[in-house]
Motif scaffolding. Sequence first.
Motif, PDB file in Angstrom:
ATOM      1  N   UNK A  69       0.787  -1.232   0.000  1.00 58.39           N
ATOM      2  CA  UNK A  69       0.000   0.000   0.000  1.00 58.39           C
ATOM      3  C   UNK A  69       0.822   1.285   0.000  1.00 58.39           C
ATOM      4  N   UNK A  70       1.948   1.314   0.692  1.00 60.84           N
ATOM      5  CA  UNK A  70       2.738   2.554   0.752  1.00 60.84           C
ATOM      6  C   UNK A  70       3.309   2.896  -0.623  1.00 60.84           C
ATOM      7  N   UNK A  71       3.909   1.932  -1.266  1.00 56.40           N
ATOM      8  CA  UNK A  71       4.477   2.205  -2.589  1.00 56.40           C
ATOM      9  C   UNK A  71       3.395   2.391  -3.645  1.00 56.40           C
ATOM     10  N   UNK A  72       2.298   1.672  -3.527  1.00 59.86           N
ATOM     11  CA  UNK A  72       1.191   1.873  -4.471  1.00 59.86           C
ATOM     12  C   UNK A  72       0.745   3.332  -4.439  1.00 59.86           C
ATOM     13  N   UNK A  73       0.567   3.834  -3.225  1.00 58.89           N
ATOM     14  CA  UNK A  73       0.123   5.227  -3.058  1.00 58.89           C
ATOM     15  C   UNK A  73       1.156   6.195  -3.640  1.00 58.89           C
ATOM     16  N   UNK A  74       2.427   5.946  -3.362  1.00 55.54           N
ATOM     17  CA  UNK A  74       3.470   6.844  -3.847  1.00 55.54           C
ATOM     18  C   UNK A  74       3.589   6.811  -5.368  1.00 55.54           C
ATOM     19  N   UNK A  75       3.601   5.622  -5.944  1.00 57.76           N
ATOM     20  CA  UNK A  75       3.747   5.490  -7.398  1.00 57.76           C
ATOM     21  C   UNK A  75       2.574   6.158  -8.117  1.00 57.76           C
ATOM     22  N   UNK A  76       1.369   5.921  -7.653  1.00 58.24           N
ATOM     23  CA  UNK A  76       0.205   6.523  -8.307  1.00 58.24           C
ATOM     24  C   UNK A  76       0.160   8.034  -8.074  1.00 58.24           C
ATOM     25  N   UNK A  77       0.698   8.512  -6.952  1.00 56.25           N
ATOM     26  CA  UNK A  77       0.749   9.960  -6.702  1.00 56.25           C
ATOM     27  C   UNK A  77       1.634  10.660  -7.728  1.00 56.25           C
ATOM     28  N   UNK A  78       2.631   9.952  -8.260  1.00 59.95           N
ATOM     29  CA  UNK A  78       3.492  10.516  -9.300  1.00 59.95           C
ATOM     30  C   UNK A  78       2.858  10.426 -10.683  1.00 59.95           C
ATOM     31  N   UNK A  79       1.657   9.876 -10.751  1.00 61.93           N
ATOM     32  CA  UNK A  79       0.946   9.800 -12.027  1.00 61.93           C
ATOM     33  C   UNK A  79       1.257   8.564 -12.851  1.00 61.93           C
ATOM     34  N   UNK A  80       1.971   7.628 -12.271  1.00 59.75           N
ATOM     35  CA  UNK A  80       2.297   6.390 -12.994  1.00 59.75           C
ATOM     36  C   UNK A  80       1.158   5.382 -12.851  1.00 59.75           C
ATOM     37  N   UNK A  81       0.991   4.563 -13.877  1.00 57.48           N
ATOM     38  CA  UNK A  81       0.039   3.456 -13.829  1.00 57.48           C
ATOM     39  C   UNK A  81       0.818   2.192 -13.496  1.00 57.48           C
ATOM     40  N   UNK A  82       0.190   1.315 -12.712  1.00 59.29           N
ATOM     41  CA  UNK A  82       0.844   0.097 -12.246  1.00 59.29           C
ATOM     42  C   UNK A  82       0.158  -1.109 -12.878  1.00 59.29           C
ATOM     43  N   UNK A  83       0.986  -2.080 -13.284  1.00 60.77           N
ATOM     44  CA  UNK A  83       0.492  -3.287 -13.949  1.00 60.77           C
ATOM     45  C   UNK A  83       1.044  -4.519 -13.251  1.00 60.77           C
ATOM     46  N   UNK A  84       0.176  -5.479 -12.961  1.00 64.76           N
ATOM     47  CA  UNK A  84       0.557  -6.707 -12.291  1.00 64.76           C
ATOM     48  C   UNK A  84       0.896  -7.770 -13.335  1.00 64.76           C
ATOM     49  N   UNK A  85       2.146  -8.213 -13.331  1.00 63.85           N
ATOM     50  CA  UNK A  85       2.634  -9.196 -14.319  1.00 63.85           C
ATOM     51  C   UNK A  85       3.435 -10.278 -13.605  1.00 63.85           C
ATOM     52  N   UNK A  86       2.803 -11.019 -12.739  1.00 60.32           N
ATOM     53  CA  UNK A  86       3.484 -12.043 -11.940  1.00 60.32           C
ATOM     54  C   UNK A  86       4.086 -13.142 -12.812  1.00 60.32           C
ATOM     55  N   UNK A  87       5.304 -13.527 -12.446  1.00 55.80           N
ATOM     56  CA  UNK A  87       6.005 -14.670 -13.049  1.00 55.80           C
ATOM     57  C   UNK A  87       6.212 -14.572 -14.559  1.00 55.80           C
ATOM     58  N   UNK A  88       6.158 -13.388 -15.104  1.00 57.69           N
ATOM     59  CA  UNK A  88       6.355 -13.223 -16.546  1.00 57.69           C
ATOM     60  C   UNK A  88       7.785 -12.817 -16.856  1.00 57.69           C
ATOM     61  N   UNK A  89       8.308 -13.294 -17.983  1.00 62.06           N
ATOM     62  CA  UNK A  89       9.577 -12.741 -18.454  1.00 62.06           C
ATOM     63  C   UNK A  89       9.375 -11.256 -18.766  1.00 62.06           C
ATOM     64  N   UNK A  90      10.390 -10.452 -18.532  1.00 58.41           N
ATOM     65  CA  UNK A  90      10.268  -9.003 -18.709  1.00 58.41           C
ATOM     66  C   UNK A  90       9.757  -8.625 -20.103  1.00 58.41           C
ATOM     67  N   UNK A  91      10.303  -9.173 -21.200  1.00 60.82           N
ATOM     68  CA  UNK A  91       9.808  -8.758 -22.530  1.00 60.82           C
ATOM     69  C   UNK A  91       8.329  -9.074 -22.747  1.00 60.82           C
ATOM     70  N   UNK A  92       7.871 -10.210 -22.222  1.00 61.17           N
ATOM     71  CA  UNK A  92       6.455 -10.574 -22.350  1.00 61.17           C
ATOM     72  C   UNK A  92       5.583  -9.578 -21.592  1.00 61.17           C
ATOM     73  N   UNK A  93       5.995  -9.216 -20.379  1.00 60.97           N
ATOM     74  CA  UNK A  93       5.238  -8.258 -19.575  1.00 60.97           C
ATOM     75  C   UNK A  93       5.162  -6.907 -20.289  1.00 60.97           C
ATOM     76  N   UNK A  94       6.277  -6.453 -20.830  1.00 56.47           N
ATOM     77  CA  UNK A  94       6.296  -5.170 -21.541  1.00 56.47           C
ATOM     78  C   UNK A  94       5.351  -5.207 -22.733  1.00 56.47           C
TER      79      UNK A  94
END
Length: 135
Positions: A69-94
Amino acid sequence: MEKYLVASSGDTLDSKVSGRFGHSGYFLVVDPRTLEYEAFPGVSNYEDQTIRKFINTDISKVIVGNIGPALYKEVTAYGCKIYLCRNMPVPEAIKKVKDGDIPVLKEPTLKHSIHSARKTGYNFGGHGKISISRM
C-alpha cells in the motif's frame, strides 16, 4: 519518450518480473518501442526510496509482481500506472502492457507492506510470519 519501470529479478531482459517491488533485485527502465533499457540495482533498505530514484525520468508505467500500500500510493501519486505481471519474463510483460492486454492495477496487491509485517509480526494467512529476505 515514454518509458516503463520494471521490477526485475535480474539486470537483463532475460529476467522475470520480480515478486517484490520494494525489494526487487533490479529495476529496469525500458523503452517499450525499442526494448533499449538501463538496469539499476534494487533498493534494500527503505521501500519509499524506490520510486524517488526515477522521479525525474519519463516513466509512465510500472510493472510489478506485487506491491504494498505505501508504494502503491506513492507510485500513483506521481501519475504512474501500475500493472501486475506475476512470473512473466520481462519482454512478455512489456509487450502485454504495451498492447493493452494487462489492466491497470486499481489497488495494492498486498494489504500491508513487508515493513509493516516485520514490525508488527503480522501473520499472513496462517502460514507464520513472512520471511524478510532478498530475492
